[in-house]
Scaffold this motif. Structure first.
Motif, mmCIF file in Angstrom:
data_model
loop_
_atom_site.group_PDB
_atom_site.id
_atom_site.type_symbol
_atom_site.label_atom_id
_atom_site.label_comp_id
_atom_site.label_asym_id
_atom_site.label_seq_id
_atom_site.Cartn_x
_atom_site.Cartn_y
_atom_site.Cartn_z
ATOM 1 N N SER A 429 0.820 -1.217 0.000
ATOM 2 C CA SER A 429 0.000 0.000 0.000
ATOM 3 C C SER A 429 0.854 1.267 0.000
ATOM 4 N N ASP A 430 2.121 1.154 0.387
ATOM 5 C CA ASP A 430 3.011 2.320 0.379
ATOM 6 C C ASP A 430 3.183 2.895 -1.024
ATOM 7 N N TRP A 431 2.936 2.072 -2.034
ATOM 8 C CA TRP A 431 3.109 2.524 -3.405
ATOM 9 C C TRP A 431 1.893 3.282 -3.933
ATOM 10 N N HIS A 432 0.787 3.259 -3.211
ATOM 11 C CA HIS A 432 -0.456 3.827 -3.735
ATOM 12 C C HIS A 432 -0.282 5.295 -4.122
ATOM 13 N N ASN A 433 0.239 6.086 -3.229
ATOM 14 C CA ASN A 433 0.365 7.520 -3.508
ATOM 15 C C ASN A 433 1.406 7.820 -4.582
ATOM 16 N N PRO A 434 2.609 7.229 -4.534
ATOM 17 C CA PRO A 434 3.563 7.474 -5.627
ATOM 18 C C PRO A 434 3.024 7.079 -6.998
ATOM 19 N N LEU A 435 2.275 5.968 -7.059
ATOM 20 C CA LEU A 435 1.703 5.542 -8.336
ATOM 21 C C LEU A 435 0.679 6.552 -8.842
ATOM 22 N N LYS A 436 -0.206 6.962 -7.969
ATOM 23 C CA LYS A 436 -1.250 7.911 -8.363
ATOM 24 C C LYS A 436 -0.637 9.232 -8.810
ATOM 25 N N LYS A 437 0.300 9.748 -8.019
ATOM 26 C CA LYS A 437 0.947 11.012 -8.372
ATOM 27 C C LYS A 437 1.730 10.885 -9.678
ATOM 28 N N GLY A 438 2.397 9.748 -9.847
ATOM 29 C CA GLY A 438 3.190 9.551 -11.055
ATOM 30 C C GLY A 438 2.340 9.505 -12.305
ATOM 31 N N ALA A 439 1.193 8.822 -12.231
ATOM 32 C CA ALA A 439 0.306 8.736 -13.392
ATOM 33 C C ALA A 439 -0.338 10.088 -13.689
ATOM 34 N N ARG A 440 -0.753 10.785 -12.658
ATOM 35 C CA ARG A 440 -1.391 12.088 -12.881
ATOM 36 C C ARG A 440 -0.384 13.125 -13.374
ATOM 37 N N TRP A 441 0.882 12.948 -13.026
ATOM 38 C CA TRP A 441 1.898 13.855 -13.573
ATOM 39 C C TRP A 441 1.924 13.741 -15.095
ATOM 40 N N ILE A 442 1.835 12.509 -15.613
ATOM 41 C CA ILE A 442 1.817 12.317 -17.070
ATOM 42 C C ILE A 442 0.612 13.031 -17.675
ATOM 43 N N ILE A 443 -0.547 12.844 -17.051
ATOM 44 C CA ILE A 443 -1.771 13.472 -17.566
ATOM 45 C C ILE A 443 -1.627 14.991 -17.579
ATOM 46 N N ASN A 444 -1.140 15.536 -16.478
ATOM 47 C CA ASN A 444 -1.038 16.993 -16.351
ATOM 48 C C ASN A 444 0.081 17.582 -17.203
ATOM 49 N N ASP A 496 -8.546 0.039 -6.562
ATOM 50 C CA ASP A 496 -9.244 1.314 -6.737
ATOM 51 C C ASP A 496 -9.809 1.394 -8.151
ATOM 52 N N PRO A 497 -11.033 0.893 -8.358
ATOM 53 C CA PRO A 497 -11.623 0.887 -9.709
ATOM 54 C C PRO A 497 -11.744 2.278 -10.322
ATOM 55 N N LYS A 498 -11.961 3.305 -9.505
ATOM 56 C CA LYS A 498 -12.086 4.660 -10.051
ATOM 57 C C LYS A 498 -10.767 5.123 -10.665
ATOM 58 N N LEU A 499 -9.671 4.879 -9.950
ATOM 59 C CA LEU A 499 -8.369 5.247 -10.507
ATOM 60 C C LEU A 499 -8.047 4.391 -11.729
ATOM 61 N N GLN A 500 -8.428 3.131 -11.670
ATOM 62 C CA GLN A 500 -8.205 2.273 -12.835
ATOM 63 C C GLN A 500 -8.886 2.856 -14.067
ATOM 64 N N GLN A 501 -10.132 3.274 -13.917
ATOM 65 C CA GLN A 501 -10.864 3.828 -15.048
ATOM 66 C C GLN A 501 -10.274 5.162 -15.489
ATOM 67 N N GLU A 502 -9.880 5.980 -14.519
ATOM 68 C CA GLU A 502 -9.282 7.280 -14.850
ATOM 69 C C GLU A 502 -8.040 7.106 -15.722
ATOM 70 N N PHE A 503 -7.193 6.170 -15.344
ATOM 71 C CA PHE A 503 -5.942 6.004 -16.072
ATOM 72 C C PHE A 503 -6.146 5.227 -17.377
ATOM 73 N N THR A 504 -7.142 4.354 -17.412
ATOM 74 C CA THR A 504 -7.470 3.680 -18.670
ATOM 75 C C THR A 504 -7.941 4.691 -19.703
ATOM 76 N N ASP A 505 -8.836 5.578 -19.283
ATOM 77 C CA ASP A 505 -9.346 6.605 -20.196
ATOM 78 C C ASP A 505 -8.227 7.557 -20.623
ATOM 79 N N ALA A 506 -7.361 7.913 -19.680
ATOM 80 C CA ALA A 506 -6.268 8.832 -20.001
ATOM 81 C C ALA A 506 -5.301 8.208 -21.004
ATOM 82 N N ALA A 507 -5.035 6.913 -20.847
ATOM 83 C CA ALA A 507 -4.145 6.225 -21.782
ATOM 84 C C ALA A 507 -4.750 6.195 -23.179
ATOM 85 N N ALA A 508 -6.057 5.932 -23.262
ATOM 86 C CA ALA A 508 -6.725 5.892 -24.568
ATOM 87 C C ALA A 508 -6.702 7.263 -25.237
ATOM 88 N N ASP A 509 -6.937 8.312 -24.451
ATOM 89 C CA ASP A 509 -6.927 9.666 -25.003
ATOM 90 C C ASP A 509 -5.527 10.050 -25.487
#
Length: 752
Positions: A429-444, A496-509
């Motif tokens: 679970s320690d990886w949860h925040n680094p993963l989320k921040k890392g993926a959203r950095w790509i999006i942003n 976290d299904p919501k984050l899964q969907q967020e990053f799936t959609d972001a990858a497709a876009d």
């Protein structure tokens, strides 16, 4: 250099430059920046700093070497400064003199020890990072000395099984000198050893020489002292060099007196020396009887205290953990085993792409090296290296090793996904925040998709993989960004299904934006090949765009864009069947050649083997590759002389020849060369970790030329994947995987 935008500074800089007759540096920098796309980062400060240090050494070399060619210099200098040698480079307008022809050295060391001594092609041993070196010579009573760096007859070999060592053997006019170097553990302290063994048909001396030089050039020594027992030097009051027996004669020389080499026969001896210039040389001489062997062993402690993390017999223990190859090709076997050792040696905690020039951290190199560690079965080493990643993440989520390299986040997320797949373990679970921040950095970080430009929706212009050209909107970064978002979606799929969907959609876009940009390129270039960026023509930088097919597999193996890019590169950018990178590297690249080979292998194109053979032929006698290789000399011309990314790619290439993942199935034996098959040879590979579990293969040819392929697996789930067996020259089969099994493969008939 944002301070140049401040008007007072710009005025002062221009005024001073003009007053002293120099070109306006502000205007010059502006002109240079015009050759690149506008970017928030010009060049990573880390690389600028390294470049300054590198050329500072070259400047020192230019002040010392060419005026002292009667000194004994390292192998590269003896060759590069010799007008009769093919390595010769004229120096007329070169402000710095650097090694551009024989950047070949090999690391020796001990598993989990951060110190990585290196050995050059003639046995010169450099114990510490960028330090002075030790050499061995023979001085006969009459005639010329045997100096390995000048010897025409010299061979080098590396022992890869068990304790790793390098032996260099040089011969000249009845003299033979064997120089063996390795690292051992003595009372918990890692020590580097050099064993000199000499024989000559006339009496003389075996010489141990202390040299203020290394494979990059000058490395200062200001002080040396020999102890009262005449069996130990103290170098610069810090490092000790112990001899196994007292020296019979001993000499020291400072810069103004010339190299100690010219004083070996002097009657007067010296036990210590000082040199303000920093060019102390010293020699310890040991009597060499006629036609009899003389042997001394030199010991240099690498640390001042015992290292509790180092384990006894670590080399064989680590090697036994690995995925094993058994094949009838001695060169392929040797290179695979050497690659395993390179990975072990360069992963003491962080992973390093080299022991010297590149003994620092890049996320890019780390992703490939850790992937090789995982595929080799060195899971604990990979996990330990991954644990170093979060500390390098910024508050905004950027995984930063160098500024302006936008591929890093995608590489981090992708290698974390591969860790989960290959080990069957979930991240804590320690990886949860680094993963989320890392993926959203790509999006942003992405640019607006509404821009009326071919780079709409892509990542900003950046320095990217460094060998692709000036700052630009590199597809390499974008493909890694998509792969990272897909990886993040996979990693959050169970938590976290919501984050899964967020990053799936972001990858497709993101992927759609890349496809749209590539359509612009296809229209502009009149072919589907992928240039390095939306604004480039097809050139050597297009090698980066192959990332879509290897390693991240964002497209089918037969994608027209991918294959057209490969065909362009093969036609225009290959020399001697190896990829020639004419940007920055100006040399043949083993690891990038293997990227092309991976694409060909995925598409069942037999030319992959031609490229593998070319890379094998480019390896050094110790089984290593420099980052770039001089097409004429075969020596290194750029980067680290022991390039661990190249070693990782060799291991990954061999692994994929035996087993690779394609979506929901495993492809087996697709790259095993048909020439390896005969009834006398048994080929084995494994246990090889895959995303479905580990598998071991055994391949035997029968007397009727048919082949039996056996497998033994430990799948992550109760049901294994579909197996596609594609041994070249044999009929293909598709079978449902069991825990174990075997199939009989019939030789494919050749149609006329």
């Amino acid at each position: 250099m944002t301070w140049l935008k401040w008007l007072p500074w710009r005025y002062v800089v221009r005024y001073v430059a003009h007053k002293h007759g120099f070109i306006d540096p502000v205007a010059l920098l502006a002109k240079l920046h015009n050759f690149a796309q506008p970017s928030e980062v010009g060049e990573p400060i880390e690389l600028l700093r390294a470049g300054v240090v590198f050329h500072a050494r070259g400047l020192i070399n230019s002040r010392v070497i060419q005026h002292n060619l009667d000194w004994v210099w390292p192998y590269w200098i003896e060759r590069q400064f010799d007008p009769n040698d093919e390595s010769f480079i004229p120096r007329a307008f070169s402000l710095t003199h650097i090694n551009l022809t024989h950047r070949n050295w090999t690391a020796i060391g001990y598993p989990d020890c951060p110190e990585l001594p290196i050995v050059d092609p003639r046995g010169l041993l450099t114990p510490f990072l960028d330090s002075w070196s030790l050499d061995g010579w023979i001085m006969p009573e009459q005639g010329d000395c045997l100096l390995p760096s000048r010897a025409d007859d010299s061979q080098q070999q590396m022992t890869v099984a068990g304790d790793v060592s390098i032996t260099t053997t040089s011969r000249k006019q009845g003299m033979i000198l064997q120089n063996k170097a390795w690292v051992a553990l003595e009372n918990g302290v890692p020590v580097v050893k050099m064993r000199l063994k000499a024989k000559a048909d006339t009496a003389g001396y075996l010489v141990l020489a202390l040299r203020p030089q290394n494979p990059e050039g000058v490395s200062f020594i200001h002080k040396v002292a020999l102890n009262e027992q005449h069996d130990q030097w103290l170098v610069d009051d810090r490092k000790r060099v112990h001899f196994s027996q007292p020296a019979d004669r001993y000499h020291v020389s400072a810069y103004k007196q010339g190299d100690v080499y010219i004083h070996l026969a002097d009657a007067q001896q010296q036990t210590e020396g000082l040199c303000d210039v920093g060019m102390v040389t010293a020699a310890a001489l040991f009597k060499l009887p006629e036609n009899d062997w003389q042997e001394i062993e030199v010991t240099v402690p690498l640390t001042s205290a015992a290292q509790p993390q180092l384990q006894a017999d670590a080399w064989p223990a680590e090697q036994q953990k690995c995925c094993q190859l058994q094949c009838p090709d001695p060169q392929y076997q040797f290179l695979y085993d050497a690659a395993i050792n390179s990975l072990i040696l360069h992963s003491p905690e962080d992973v390093y792409p080299g022991p010297y020039t590149y003994k620092r951290f890049w996320f890019r190199d780390a992703a490939f090296i850790i992937h090789a560690l995982l595929c080799a079965g060195l899971t604990d080493r990979a996990a330990r290296a991954l644990q170093q990643f979060p500390a390098r993440q910024t508050l905004l989520g950027y995984f930063r090793s160098q500024e302006g390299e936008w591929d890093a986040n995608g590489e981090v997320l992708w290698i974390l996904k591969r860790y989960v797949e290959l080990t069957g373990r979930e991240l804590s679970s320690d990886w949860h925040n680094p993963l989320k921040k890392g993926a959203r950095w790509i999006i942003n970080k992405r640019l607006s998709a509404k821009l009326d430009a071919p780079h709409a929706g892509l990542l900003p212009a950046g320095f990217s993989a460094e060998h692709l050209g000036p700052n630009d909107y590199y597809y390499w970064d974008d493909f890694w960004g998509v792969a990272g978002l897909q990886a993040a979606a996979r990693l959050f799929s169970k938590t976290d299904p919501k984050l899964q969907q967020e990053f799936t959609d972001a990858a497709a876009d993101f992927s759609a934006a890349i496809d749209n940009s590539l359509m612009h390129c296809a229209s502009r270039l009149k072919r589907p090949g992928m240039p390095a960026s939306p604004y480039r023509r097809l050139d050597a930088g297009a090698i980066g765009s192959l990332a879509i097919g290897y390693p991240v597999q964002l497209c089918r193996p037969d994608d027209a864009r991918l294959l057209d890019t490969v065909e362009f590169l093969l036609k225009r950018c290959f020399v001697q069947d190896a990829f020639y990178q004419d940007m920055i590297h100006a040399g043949l690249n083993a690891y990038l050649t293997l990227h092309v080979a991976q694409i060909l292998l995925r598409n069942n194109d037999p030319r992959y083997l031609v490229l593998m053979d070319a890379v094998a032929a480019l390896s050094s006698p110790t089984g290593q590759w420099p980052e770039a290789i001089h097409p004429a000399t075969g020596g290194g011309c750029m980067g680290d002389g022991h390039h661990v990314w190249a070693a990782a790619e060799w291991l990954l290439m061999v692994r994929n020849c035996f087993v690779r993942e394609e979506e929901s199935h495993l492809v087996l034996a697709a790259g095993v060369p048909e020439r390896w098959l005969n009834s006398e040879n048994v080929i084995r590979f494994g246990p090889a970790p895959t995303s479905f579990g580990s598998i071991s293969l055994t391949i035997r040819q029968q007397q009727d030329e048919n082949v039996v392929l056996q497998w033994q697996a430990d799948w992550h789930k109760a049901k294994g994947p579909q197996l596609e067996i594609c041994l070249p020259g044999y009929q293909r089969l598709s079978v449902a995987a069991a825990t174990s099994g075997n199939v009989n493969l019939k030789k494919r008939s050749i149609s006329r």
